[in-house]
Write a protein that holds these residues in place. Structure first.
Motif, PDB file in Angstrom:
ATOM      1  N   UNK A 147       0.831  -1.208   0.000  1.00 39.30           N
ATOM      2  CA  UNK A 147       0.000   0.000   0.000  1.00 39.30           C
ATOM      3  C   UNK A 147       0.862   1.253   0.000  1.00 39.30           C
ATOM      4  N   UNK A 148       0.334   2.296  -0.578  1.00 42.14           N
ATOM      5  CA  UNK A 148       0.929   3.624  -0.535  1.00 42.14           C
ATOM      6  C   UNK A 148      -0.096   4.518   0.148  1.00 42.14           C
ATOM      7  N   UNK A 149       0.329   5.276   1.131  1.00 41.33           N
ATOM      8  CA  UNK A 149      -0.574   6.133   1.881  1.00 41.33           C
ATOM      9  C   UNK A 149      -0.616   7.510   1.227  1.00 41.33           C
ATOM     10  N   UNK A 150      -1.824   8.036   1.029  1.00 47.95           N
ATOM     11  CA  UNK A 150      -2.043   9.392   0.535  1.00 47.95           C
ATOM     12  C   UNK A 150      -2.741  10.170   1.631  1.00 47.95           C
ATOM     13  N   UNK A 151      -2.557  11.490   1.617  1.00 44.61           N
ATOM     14  CA  UNK A 151      -3.188  12.317   2.644  1.00 44.61           C
ATOM     15  C   UNK A 151      -3.560  13.652   2.035  1.00 44.61           C
ATOM     16  N   UNK A 152      -4.759  14.114   2.353  1.00 46.23           N
ATOM     17  CA  UNK A 152      -5.212  15.444   1.972  1.00 46.23           C
ATOM     18  C   UNK A 152      -5.677  16.125   3.242  1.00 46.23           C
ATOM     19  N   UNK A 153      -4.997  17.186   3.610  1.00 47.75           N
ATOM     20  CA  UNK A 153      -5.374  17.927   4.813  1.00 47.75           C
ATOM     21  C   UNK A 153      -6.652  18.713   4.525  1.00 47.75           C
ATOM     22  N   UNK A 154      -7.580  18.738   5.481  1.00 43.79           N
ATOM     23  CA  UNK A 154      -8.770  19.555   5.293  1.00 43.79           C
ATOM     24  C   UNK A 154      -8.350  21.017   5.332  1.00 43.79           C
ATOM     25  N   UNK A 155      -9.039  21.846   4.562  1.00 43.84           N
ATOM     26  CA  UNK A 155      -8.693  23.255   4.489  1.00 43.84           C
ATOM     27  C   UNK A 155      -7.508  23.530   3.586  1.00 43.84           C
ATOM     28  N   UNK A 156      -7.006  22.502   2.901  1.00 47.21           N
ATOM     29  CA  UNK A 156      -5.809  22.664   2.076  1.00 47.21           C
ATOM     30  C   UNK A 156      -6.147  22.970   0.620  1.00 47.21           C
ATOM     31  N   UNK A 157      -7.386  23.258   0.329  1.00 37.62           N
ATOM     32  CA  UNK A 157      -7.754  23.540  -1.046  1.00 37.62           C
ATOM     33  C   UNK A 157      -8.729  22.503  -1.561  1.00 37.62           C
ATOM     34  N   UNK A 158      -8.845  22.454  -2.861  1.00 38.60           N
ATOM     35  CA  UNK A 158      -9.793  21.539  -3.498  1.00 38.60           C
ATOM     36  C   UNK A 158      -9.037  20.461  -4.252  1.00 38.60           C
ATOM     37  N   UNK A 159      -9.728  19.414  -4.572  1.00 37.62           N
ATOM     38  CA  UNK A 159      -9.149  18.358  -5.403  1.00 37.62           C
ATOM     39  C   UNK A 159      -9.274  18.832  -6.846  1.00 37.62           C
ATOM     40  N   UNK A 160      -8.168  18.882  -7.536  1.00 35.39           N
ATOM     41  CA  UNK A 160      -8.181  19.413  -8.896  1.00 35.39           C
ATOM     42  C   UNK A 160      -8.754  18.403  -9.878  1.00 35.39           C
ATOM     43  N   UNK A 161      -9.174  18.870 -10.980  1.00 28.65           N
ATOM     44  CA  UNK A 161      -9.695  18.031 -12.056  1.00 28.65           C
ATOM     45  C   UNK A 161      -8.538  17.352 -12.764  1.00 28.65           C
ATOM     46  N   UNK A 162      -8.629  16.028 -12.996  1.00 31.32           N
ATOM     47  CA  UNK A 162      -7.561  15.362 -13.737  1.00 31.32           C
ATOM     48  C   UNK A 162      -7.617  15.756 -15.211  1.00 31.32           C
ATOM     49  N   UNK A 163      -6.529  15.526 -15.911  1.00 32.59           N
ATOM     50  CA  UNK A 163      -6.449  15.845 -17.332  1.00 32.59           C
ATOM     51  C   UNK A 163      -7.529  15.140 -18.128  1.00 32.59           C
ATOM     52  N   UNK A 164      -7.857  13.900 -17.763  1.00 27.62           N
ATOM     53  CA  UNK A 164      -8.883  13.133 -18.435  1.00 27.62           C
ATOM     54  C   UNK A 164     -10.026  12.899 -17.467  1.00 27.62           C
ATOM     55  N   UNK A 165     -10.873  13.916 -17.319  1.00 26.18           N
ATOM     56  CA  UNK A 165     -11.945  13.899 -16.314  1.00 26.18           C
ATOM     57  C   UNK A 165     -13.021  12.883 -16.664  1.00 26.18           C
ATOM     58  N   UNK A 166     -13.524  12.200 -15.667  1.00 25.06           N
ATOM     59  CA  UNK A 166     -14.621  11.256 -15.808  1.00 25.06           C
ATOM     60  C   UNK A 166     -15.793  11.806 -15.020  1.00 25.06           C
ATOM     61  N   UNK A 167     -16.976  11.822 -15.599  1.00 27.51           N
ATOM     62  CA  UNK A 167     -18.154  12.337 -14.896  1.00 27.51           C
ATOM     63  C   UNK A 167     -18.595  11.351 -13.830  1.00 27.51           C
ATOM     64  N   UNK A 168     -19.035  11.895 -12.704  1.00 25.52           N
ATOM     65  CA  UNK A 168     -19.502  11.053 -11.596  1.00 25.52           C
ATOM     66  C   UNK A 168     -20.961  10.698 -11.761  1.00 25.52           C
TER      67      UNK A 168
END
Length: 168
Positions: A147-168
């Motif tokens: 496993x590789x651990x990822x972390x996003x701190x709250x208040x650190x901004x928004x999650x950016x759109x990837x180059x090849x965006x997929x609709x949710x």
């Protein structure tokens, strides 16, 4: 050595908030959260509705809190089962290498074993924490590199759109 391992109770919030400051300093923090804010967050995490986590405390012969294991249950684990995830294991320096950490790990394993549908106990440590890594190796645990651990701190901004965006 006379210690007692027990679940945290509402009367332990103040002592736990102090211990968390000690843990933060142990890991090298230079900016420490204000005590009242930390105390409030400990109370909400362990005794809010719903609680976010559970904790086992190590109490010495004088009744002082000298260690803890904070954990939560995560789902899914293997198949549709769940796991006990150990977030923090800490024993005051003066009590290390005296069997306290082993006793905490055994107690956690017992909690996982007794909980219906719990398939495993999991945890992680920093690669640079050689003391913890050595402790776990001494107990016979192998490191898992899957496993590789990822972390996003709250208040650190928004999650950016990837180059090849997929609709949710």
């Amino acid at each position: 050595m006379n210690i007692k391992i027990r679940p945290a109770g509402a009367g332990d919030v103040w002592a736990l908030a102090r211990l968390i400051e000690e843990i933060e300093r142990y890991y090298g923090a230079t900016e420490i959260q204000p005590f009242d804010e930390r105390r409030s967050q400990v109370e909400q995490a362990l005794f809010g509705s719903p609680p976010l986590a559970s904790a086992l405390l190590v109490e010495d012969g004088r009744g002082d809190i000298v260690g803890m294991a904070a954990y939560s249950f995560l789902w899914p684990a293997a198949g549709s089962s769940h796991s006990l995830f150990l977030k923090e294991l800490y024993v005051r320096d003066s009590l290390r290498r005296q069997g306290v950490g082993i006793a905490l790990m055994r107690k956690l394993h017992g909690i996982a074993e007794e909980r219906p549908g719990c398939s495993r106990l999991e945890w992680m440590t920093d690669r640079e924490n050689e003391g913890a890594r050595s402790f776990y190796r001494e107990l016979g645990f192998a490191e898992f590199d899957g496993k590789i651990v990822y972390r996003l701190e709250t208040g650190a901004g928004v999650i950016r759109e990837p180059a090849h965006s997929v609709s949710a």
